[in-house]
Design an enzyme around this catalytic site. Structure first.
Site, short mmCIF file in Angstrom:
data_model
loop_
_atom_site.label_atom_id
_atom_site.label_comp_id
_atom_site.label_asym_id
_atom_site.label_seq_id
_atom_site.Cartn_x
_atom_site.Cartn_y
_atom_site.Cartn_z
CE1 TYR A 38 4.83 -1.82 -73.25
CE2 TYR A 38 4.83 -3.40 -71.44
CZ TYR A 38 4.99 -2.10 -71.90
OH TYR A 38 5.32 -1.10 -71.03
CD GLU B 214 1.50 -15.80 -64.76
OE1 GLU B 214 2.42 -15.90 -65.58
OE2 GLU B 214 1.67 -16.00 -63.54
CE1 TYR C 23 -0.24 -5.27 -73.76
CE2 TYR C 23 -2.33 -5.83 -74.80
CZ TYR C 23 -1.07 -5.26 -74.86
OH TYR C 23 -0.64 -4.68 -76.03
CG ASN D 287 6.49 -2.32 -67.94
OD1 ASN D 287 6.19 -1.17 -68.24
ND2 ASN D 287 5.66 -3.34 -68.12
CE1 TYR E 90 0.39 -2.74 -62.42
CE2 TYR E 90 2.70 -3.32 -62.59
CZ TYR E 90 1.40 -3.43 -63.02
OH TYR E 90 1.11 -4.26 -64.08
#
Length: 162
Positions: free
Chosen positions: A24, A82, A85, A123, A130
């Site tokens: 991705y 980190e 997904y 992204n 977010y």
């Protein structure tokens, strides 16, 4: 849906999801991690990384891998995310939000100062997600990284110790 700490038996699927994330993020050949290394780092004698998985419809659909950081100004730890997904076919079910909420709850319960992470500038779907949670970009900071040949060269030079 259930969010729970990762177990040893989750390691192969977590690594599979790490590979999916690399695809991705347009770095399909960048993952060097192995099942053995990931298992040792998550479940060894002194683990320094942690993971939660999202189980939905009988299978692991997503994960969050994180570790502790420290704020010298606040004098307390924080969580550095980190990787987060969720499988594409499982998105829009609240899985990513539930994983992040679990990390936020962990931070609050333990008295940590923050949960933070990086996101690639291109992204936009993730950035929008977010921001919808109340997370703010830290535009005053630029991430630097020593890696590969530059790390090896700098780390091997006698001048590095000065």
């Amino acid at each position: 849906m259930q969010i729970r700490p990762a177990r040893r038996e989750d390691v192969p699927v977590i690594l599979e999801l790490i590979h999916d994330l690399a695809i991705y993020e347009k770095e399909p050949h960048a993952v060097k991690n192995t099942v053995q290394a990931l298992e040792a780092n998550l479940f060894g004698e002194h683990p320094a990384i942690f993971a939660h998985v999202a189980v939905d419809r009988g299978a692991v659909q997503g994960f969050a891998l994180w570790f502790l950081n420290y704020s010298t100004w606040e004098g307390v730890h924080g969580i550095y995310l980190e990787d987060l997904y969720v499988r594409p076919e499982a998105r829009a079910r609240g899985i990513g939000k539930a994983l992040l909420r679990t990390l936020a709850e962990t931070a609050v319960e333990r008295g940590y100062a923050r949960v933070e992470w990086c996101v690639l500038n291109w992204n936009e779907p993730s950035i929008g997600f977010y921001k919808s949670l109340g997370a703010l970009p830290q535009d005053d900071w630029t991430t630097f990284r020593l890696t590969g040949d530059a790390l090896a060269s700098f780390g091997a030079s006698p001048e590095a110790a000065k």
